[in-house]
Design a protein around this motif. Structure first.
Motif, mmCIF file in Angstrom:
data_model
loop_
_atom_site.group_PDB
_atom_site.id
_atom_site.type_symbol
_atom_site.label_atom_id
_atom_site.label_comp_id
_atom_site.label_asym_id
_atom_site.label_seq_id
_atom_site.Cartn_x
_atom_site.Cartn_y
_atom_site.Cartn_z
ATOM 1 N N GLY A 195 32.358 34.922 41.099
ATOM 2 C CA GLY A 195 33.672 35.549 40.971
ATOM 3 C C GLY A 195 33.800 36.498 39.801
ATOM 4 N N VAL A 196 32.668 36.877 39.186
ATOM 5 C CA VAL A 196 32.714 37.762 38.026
ATOM 6 C C VAL A 196 32.765 39.220 38.479
ATOM 7 N N ALA A 197 33.210 40.076 37.599
ATOM 8 C CA ALA A 197 33.282 41.507 37.876
ATOM 9 C C ALA A 197 31.975 42.180 37.472
ATOM 10 N N PRO A 198 31.420 43.034 38.330
ATOM 11 C CA PRO A 198 30.184 43.724 37.976
ATOM 12 C C PRO A 198 30.403 44.997 37.172
ATOM 13 N N SER A 199 31.640 45.551 37.220
ATOM 14 C CA SER A 199 31.870 46.867 36.636
ATOM 15 C C SER A 199 33.207 46.912 35.897
ATOM 16 N N VAL A 200 33.321 47.940 35.043
ATOM 17 C CA VAL A 200 34.576 48.164 34.316
ATOM 18 C C VAL A 200 34.772 49.665 34.158
ATOM 19 N N ASP A 201 36.013 50.104 34.297
ATOM 20 C CA ASP A 201 36.362 51.510 34.136
ATOM 21 C C ASP A 201 36.499 51.816 32.647
ATOM 22 N N LEU A 202 35.705 52.757 32.156
ATOM 23 C CA LEU A 202 35.722 53.070 30.735
ATOM 24 C C LEU A 202 37.054 53.682 30.297
ATOM 25 N N ARG A 203 37.748 54.320 31.213
ATOM 26 C CA ARG A 203 39.002 54.984 30.857
ATOM 27 C C ARG A 203 40.151 53.996 30.724
ATOM 28 N N GLU A 229 21.593 47.968 27.061
ATOM 29 C CA GLU A 229 20.263 47.901 27.669
ATOM 30 C C GLU A 229 20.302 47.694 29.175
ATOM 31 N N HIS A 230 21.205 46.869 29.655
ATOM 32 C CA HIS A 230 21.227 46.541 31.083
ATOM 33 C C HIS A 230 22.528 46.987 31.748
ATOM 34 N N VAL A 231 22.990 48.168 31.363
ATOM 35 C CA VAL A 231 24.241 48.713 31.905
ATOM 36 C C VAL A 231 24.003 50.157 32.347
ATOM 37 N N THR A 232 24.513 50.490 33.522
ATOM 38 C CA THR A 232 24.433 51.853 34.041
ATOM 39 C C THR A 232 25.831 52.452 34.082
ATOM 40 N N VAL A 233 25.985 53.647 33.520
ATOM 41 C CA VAL A 233 27.276 54.332 33.501
ATOM 42 C C VAL A 233 27.216 55.541 34.420
ATOM 43 N N LYS A 234 28.184 55.625 35.336
ATOM 44 C CA LYS A 234 28.261 56.753 36.265
ATOM 45 C C LYS A 234 29.725 57.037 36.579
ATOM 46 N N ASP A 235 30.119 58.297 36.438
ATOM 47 C CA ASP A 235 31.486 58.733 36.738
ATOM 48 C C ASP A 235 32.529 57.893 35.997
ATOM 49 N N GLY A 236 32.232 57.540 34.767
ATOM 50 C CA GLY A 236 33.199 56.818 33.955
ATOM 51 C C GLY A 236 33.300 55.334 34.237
ATOM 52 N N VAL A 237 32.388 54.797 35.055
ATOM 53 C CA VAL A 237 32.386 53.372 35.369
ATOM 54 C C VAL A 237 31.061 52.765 34.905
ATOM 55 N N ALA A 238 31.156 51.672 34.147
ATOM 56 C CA ALA A 238 29.963 50.972 33.652
ATOM 57 C C ALA A 238 29.696 49.755 34.527
ATOM 58 N N THR A 239 28.463 49.638 35.021
ATOM 59 C CA THR A 239 28.083 48.545 35.921
ATOM 60 C C THR A 239 26.884 47.799 35.350
ATOM 61 N N VAL A 240 26.976 46.478 35.355
ATOM 62 C CA VAL A 240 25.872 45.652 34.860
ATOM 63 C C VAL A 240 24.738 45.675 35.882
ATOM 64 N N ASP A 241 23.528 45.845 35.396
ATOM 65 C CA ASP A 241 22.349 45.860 36.269
ATOM 66 C C ASP A 241 22.062 44.462 36.803
ATOM 67 N N ASN A 242 21.294 44.407 37.889
ATOM 68 C CA ASN A 242 20.868 43.118 38.424
ATOM 69 C C ASN A 242 19.816 42.491 37.512
ATOM 70 N N ASP A 243 19.762 41.174 37.529
ATOM 71 C CA ASP A 243 18.786 40.432 36.739
ATOM 72 C C ASP A 243 17.465 40.410 37.503
ATOM 73 N N PRO A 244 16.387 40.958 36.954
ATOM 74 C CA PRO A 244 15.108 40.982 37.667
ATOM 75 C C PRO A 244 14.537 39.597 37.938
ATOM 76 N N ASP A 245 14.987 38.596 37.183
ATOM 77 C CA ASP A 245 14.482 37.235 37.375
ATOM 78 C C ASP A 245 15.330 36.425 38.348
ATOM 79 N N ASN A 246 16.467 36.985 38.759
ATOM 80 C CA ASN A 246 17.371 36.276 39.671
ATOM 81 C C ASN A 246 17.910 37.268 40.687
ATOM 82 N N ALA A 247 17.227 37.401 41.799
ATOM 83 C CA ALA A 247 17.582 38.387 42.815
ATOM 84 C C ALA A 247 19.017 38.185 43.295
#
Length: 287
Positions: A173-181, A94-112
């Motif tokens: 210090g968390v990672a926002p994205s992960v390479d699907l490959r 629901e809150h993940v965007t995938v582009k060019d084989g990389v999945a990135t967590v979306d920003n939290d609308p309640d916490n800019a």
């Protein structure tokens, strides 16, 4: 009469030779697509943690086309040029965007500026299909769990828990994205809010993250607000505790601590310790 027999014989010979010359057989093909190949895919969902359900559907990208599949075994609705074709699969979260084989967590609308604490569980993977003309190739696509759960639990040890009226916390210090490959985390170090809830003398909160950025400082910042307006903020370096976080995403990480809720205007509501309950005794020494 003799001449007629000779003529008929010659005609028969000519007809035989003509028919023999026209005896050209059509090529026999195995499929209706002799110049291209088909692919049947089997999604392997075994690399997921206990209690994680098999996704109801998943996306498969191949040769510039995106397919939405629902069954673990499915024939792709398309034909492919012979040769090596990469298949990239992942379930929609629901809150993940995938582009060019990389999945990135979306920003939290309640916490800019912070990433979403509950993006959903992401599984993904890749495999190469050797497409053969005039044939169907079957491949198995391993779909491994790429996000990991962190569960926090803080026991209120003494004082009056009713005096706690607000709590804000974030993990840095968390990672926002992960390479699907490859399964490797990517991007710059980010922060995720920890949505704590007070219940039964405990503060509990859960987040899902792609992983931790190697070399970055993993820091927990907790701010408590009490009934009389008094605030208490504590920062803890979790770097040592999270150093192997990315190596085992199938098992949740559970961290416990305790806090004293001061009575009236007294001080000392600090979290006094964090322990990783599922991975040995690791105390952050928060006092």
């Amino acid at each position: 009469m003799k001449d007629m027999k000779i003529t008929i014989t010659l005609l028969c010979i000519c007809a035989t030779l003509f028919l023999a010359g026209c005896d050209v057989k059509d090529p026999i093909y195995n499929t209706p697509h002799p110049d291209k190949g088909a692919i049947v895919i089997t999604a392997d969902w075994t690399q997921r943690g206990e209690g994680i359900a098999t996704p109801a559907k998943y996306i498969l990208e191949a040769a510039g086309t995106s397919f939405t599949l629902h069954e673990p075994v499915a024939a792709l609705a398309g034909l492919f040029v012979p040769g090596r074709t990469e298949l990239l699969g992942y379930n929609p979260a629901e809150h993940v965007t995938v582009k060019d084989g990389v999945a990135t967590v979306d920003n939290d609308p309640d916490n800019a500026g912070l990433q979403h604490p509950d993006p959903g569980v992401l599984l993904g993977g890749t495999v190469t299909a050797d497409v053969v003309a005039d044939d169907t190739v079957s491949v198995v696509l391993p779909m491994r769990q790429l996000f990991r759960k962190i569960a926090f639990e803080v026991a209120i040890n003494g004082g009056d828990s009713r005096r706690i009226v607000g709590i804000e916390a974030r993990l840095e210090g968390v990672a926002p994205s992960v390479d699907l490959r490859t399964g490797e985390v990517t991007g710059s170090a980010a922060a995720v809010p920890v949505p704590f809830v007070l219940s039964a003398e405990k503060l509990t909160g859960t987040v899902w993250v792609p992983g931790m950025i190697p070399g970055a400082v993993q820091r927990m910042v907790v701010a408590l607000t009490f009934m009389d307006g008094m605030k208490d903020m504590v920062e803890t370096d979790f770097s040592e505790m999270f150093k192997d976080f990315n190596t085992d995403k199938l098992h949740p990480m559970r961290l416990t601590g305790d806090v004293y809720a001061p009575v009236n205007s007294e001080t000392g509501g600090t979290i006094i310790g964090w322990t990783e309950t599922s991975g040995g005794d690791v105390n952050a020494g928060m006092e």
